[in-house]
Design a protein around this motif. Structure first.
Motif, PDB file in Angstrom:
ATOM      1  N   VAL A  82      79.270  25.559  36.800  1.00 31.78           N
ATOM      2  CA  VAL A  82      79.971  24.115  35.728  1.00 31.78           C
ATOM      3  C   VAL A  82      79.652  24.894  34.692  1.00 31.78           C
ATOM      4  CG1 VAL A  82      80.519  22.321  35.918  1.00 31.78           C
ATOM      5  CG2 VAL A  82      78.964  22.131  37.438  1.00 31.78           C
ATOM      6  N   HIS A  83      81.351  24.905  33.936  1.00 27.40           N
ATOM      7  CA  HIS A  83      81.340  25.176  32.776  1.00 27.40           C
ATOM      8  C   HIS A  83      82.914  24.879  31.949  1.00 27.40           C
ATOM      9  CE1 HIS A  83      84.022  28.849  33.919  1.00 27.40           C
ATOM     10  NE2 HIS A  83      83.464  28.650  34.751  1.00 27.40           N
ATOM     11  N   THR A  84      83.189  24.568  30.808  1.00 30.43           N
ATOM     12  CA  THR A  84      84.535  25.171  30.030  1.00 30.43           C
ATOM     13  C   THR A  84      84.933  26.372  29.755  1.00 30.43           C
ATOM     14  OG1 THR A  84      83.503  22.424  29.316  1.00 30.43           O
ATOM     15  CG2 THR A  84      85.338  23.209  28.473  1.00 30.43           C
ATOM     16  N   LEU A  85      86.198  26.178  30.147  1.00 33.88           N
ATOM     17  CA  LEU A  85      86.642  27.120  29.188  1.00 33.88           C
ATOM     18  C   LEU A  85      87.145  26.898  28.540  1.00 33.88           C
ATOM     19  CD1 LEU A  85      89.527  27.904  32.537  1.00 33.88           C
ATOM     20  CD2 LEU A  85      87.043  28.832  32.461  1.00 33.88           C
ATOM     21  N   PRO A  86      87.366  28.657  27.491  1.00 33.66           N
ATOM     22  CA  PRO A  86      88.506  28.179  26.534  1.00 33.66           C
ATOM     23  C   PRO A  86      89.798  27.383  26.515  1.00 33.66           C
ATOM     24  CG  PRO A  86      87.564  30.659  26.537  1.00 33.66           C
ATOM     25  CD  PRO A  86      87.234  29.133  28.376  1.00 33.66           C
ATOM     26  N   ARG A  87      89.666  26.826  25.370  1.00 30.94           N
ATOM     27  CA  ARG A  87      91.172  26.371  25.512  1.00 30.94           C
ATOM     28  C   ARG A  87      92.186  27.179  25.677  1.00 30.94           C
ATOM     29  NH1 ARG A  87      92.061  22.156  20.698  1.00 30.94           N
ATOM     30  NH2 ARG A  87      90.446  21.170  21.886  1.00 30.94           N
ATOM     31  N   LEU A  88      93.354  27.082  26.730  1.00 28.82           N
ATOM     32  CA  LEU A  88      94.094  27.937  26.793  1.00 28.82           C
ATOM     33  C   LEU A  88      95.387  26.863  26.079  1.00 28.82           C
ATOM     34  CD1 LEU A  88      95.434  30.152  28.844  1.00 28.82           C
ATOM     35  CD2 LEU A  88      95.042  28.297  30.587  1.00 28.82           C
ATOM     36  N   THR A  89      96.178  27.669  25.482  1.00 29.38           N
ATOM     37  CA  THR A  89      97.634  27.587  24.813  1.00 29.38           C
ATOM     38  C   THR A  89      98.630  28.109  26.046  1.00 29.38           C
ATOM     39  OG1 THR A  89      96.798  26.766  22.829  1.00 29.38           O
ATOM     40  CG2 THR A  89      98.717  27.039  22.444  1.00 29.38           C
ATOM     41  N   TYR A  90      99.761  27.646  26.133  1.00 28.78           N
ATOM     42  CA  TYR A  90     100.435  28.148  27.096  1.00 28.78           C
ATOM     43  C   TYR A  90     101.688  28.298  25.769  1.00 28.78           C
ATOM     44  CZ  TYR A  90      98.146  26.257  31.288  1.00 28.78           C
ATOM     45  OH  TYR A  90      97.136  26.486  32.103  1.00 28.78           O
ATOM     46  N   PRO A  91     102.515  29.221  26.801  1.00 33.23           N
ATOM     47  CA  PRO A  91     103.603  29.366  25.487  1.00 33.23           C
ATOM     48  C   PRO A  91     104.709  28.710  25.241  1.00 33.23           C
ATOM     49  CG  PRO A  91     103.967  30.930  27.557  1.00 33.23           C
ATOM     50  CD  PRO A  91     102.509  30.529  27.482  1.00 33.23           C
ATOM     51  N   ASN A  92     104.789  27.402  25.782  1.00 36.40           N
ATOM     52  CA  ASN A  92     105.673  26.230  25.515  1.00 36.40           C
ATOM     53  C   ASN A  92     104.610  25.284  24.282  1.00 36.40           C
ATOM     54  OD1 ASN A  92     103.800  24.944  26.928  1.00 36.40           O
ATOM     55  ND2 ASN A  92     104.770  23.636  28.235  1.00 36.40           N
ATOM     56  N   GLY A  93     103.343  26.316  24.307  1.00 38.78           N
ATOM     57  CA  GLY A  93     102.451  25.259  23.059  1.00 38.78           C
ATOM     58  C   GLY A  93     101.772  24.326  23.651  1.00 38.78           C
ATOM     59  N   ASP A  94     101.109  23.685  25.517  1.00 40.97           N
ATOM     60  CA  ASP A  94     100.853  22.792  25.787  1.00 40.97           C
ATOM     61  C   ASP A  94      99.813  22.776  25.764  1.00 40.97           C
ATOM     62  OD1 ASP A  94     103.412  21.215  26.652  1.00 40.97           O
ATOM     63  OD2 ASP A  94     102.752  21.913  28.518  1.00 40.97           O
ATOM     64  N   GLN A  95      98.149  22.549  25.303  1.00 37.36           N
ATOM     65  CA  GLN A  95      97.244  23.538  25.141  1.00 37.36           C
ATOM     66  C   GLN A  95      96.040  21.948  26.613  1.00 37.36           C
ATOM     67  OE1 GLN A  95      95.743  23.139  20.922  1.00 37.36           O
ATOM     68  NE2 GLN A  95      97.428  22.150  20.415  1.00 37.36           N
ATOM     69  N   VAL A  96      95.457  22.710  26.725  1.00 41.28           N
ATOM     70  CA  VAL A  96      94.800  22.554  28.199  1.00 41.28           C
ATOM     71  C   VAL A  96      93.467  22.845  27.687  1.00 41.28           C
ATOM     72  CG1 VAL A  96      94.342  22.788  30.153  1.00 41.28           C
ATOM     73  CG2 VAL A  96      96.499  22.192  29.514  1.00 41.28           C
ATOM     74  N   ASP A  97      92.316  22.063  27.992  1.00 38.94           N
ATOM     75  CA  ASP A  97      90.726  22.263  28.215  1.00 38.94           C
ATOM     76  C   ASP A  97      89.922  22.492  29.343  1.00 38.94           C
ATOM     77  OD1 ASP A  97      90.346  22.674  25.107  1.00 38.94           O
ATOM     78  OD2 ASP A  97      90.564  20.749  25.381  1.00 38.94           O
ATOM     79  N   PHE A  98      89.982  23.069  30.279  1.00 35.35           N
ATOM     80  CA  PHE A  98      89.308  23.677  31.987  1.00 35.35           C
ATOM     81  C   PHE A  98      88.142  23.289  31.831  1.00 35.35           C
ATOM     82  CE2 PHE A  98      93.555  24.827  32.246  1.00 35.35           C
ATOM     83  CZ  PHE A  98      94.267  23.911  33.920  1.00 35.35           C
ATOM     84  N   VAL A  99      87.813  22.257  32.723  1.00 35.93           N
ATOM     85  CA  VAL A  99      86.111  21.883  33.450  1.00 35.93           C
ATOM     86  C   VAL A  99      86.470  22.322  33.935  1.00 35.93           C
ATOM     87  CG1 VAL A  99      84.453  20.421  34.241  1.00 35.93           C
ATOM     88  CG2 VAL A  99      85.525  19.859  31.793  1.00 35.93           C
TER      89      VAL A  99
END
Length: 159
Positions: A82-99
């Motif tokens: 179980v871990h949290t991935l580094p914040r991901l920013t998609y080309p359209n600007g959407d930001q996601v914090d995945f567990v």
């Protein structure tokens, strides 16, 4: 991979602000080999993964994603990491914090193939055949190798 409808609806409300999502990685073993696929969008080799739908059990997500992406039936054996991935920013600007919940799975049936277009190739490889895989993916596999080890996790220590 198409963006799940629930994420599209959330984005209508929050724009590109960071969105916490739960994802799964299915590390699927068959004999001494692991199931991997090459992503259509970036060419990277990785294990099968996907986003947990609202109300869905994460282990069921792993089973569903293996069927959808690789055309194989699997059985989830245990939680490996179980871990949290580094914040991901998609080309359209959407930001996601995945567990990310990494599950050790065993192959049940089906010959793997790129079932939904998210992967351009998919198959079982020996652990020595993962040379072009990113280290974070290799780490997930390494933590899932043992059949009965307790889950590993990051965090939970005083700062």
């Amino acid at each position: 991979m198409p963006t799940p409808d629930f994420v599209v609806r959330l984005r209508e409300q929050i724009g590109t602000a960071p969105l916490p999502l739960v994802g799964v990685t299915a590390v699927v073993f068959r004999d001494e080999k692991v199931l991997v696929g090459r992503r259509a969008d970036n060419g990277r080799l990785q294990c099968i993964s996907g986003i947990v739908d609202p109300g869905e059990q994460p282990a069921d997500t792993a089973v569903r994603e293996c069927a959808e992406e690789a055309g194989v039936a699997v059985r989830v054996e245990r939680l490996a990491f179980v871990h949290t991935l580094p914040r991901l920013t998609y080309p359209n600007g959407d930001q996601v914090d995945f567990v990310d919940l990494v599950f050790r799975c065993s192959w049940v049936s089906g010959d793997p193939y790129p079932a939904d277009g998210e992967l351009i190739e998919v198959g079982f490889r020996g652990l020595e055949e993962l040379g072009d895989m990113e280290q974070e993916q290799v780490r997930r596999i390494a933590l899932a190798v043992a059949e009965d080890d307790p889950a590993s996790f990051e965090g939970g220590r005083p700062k």
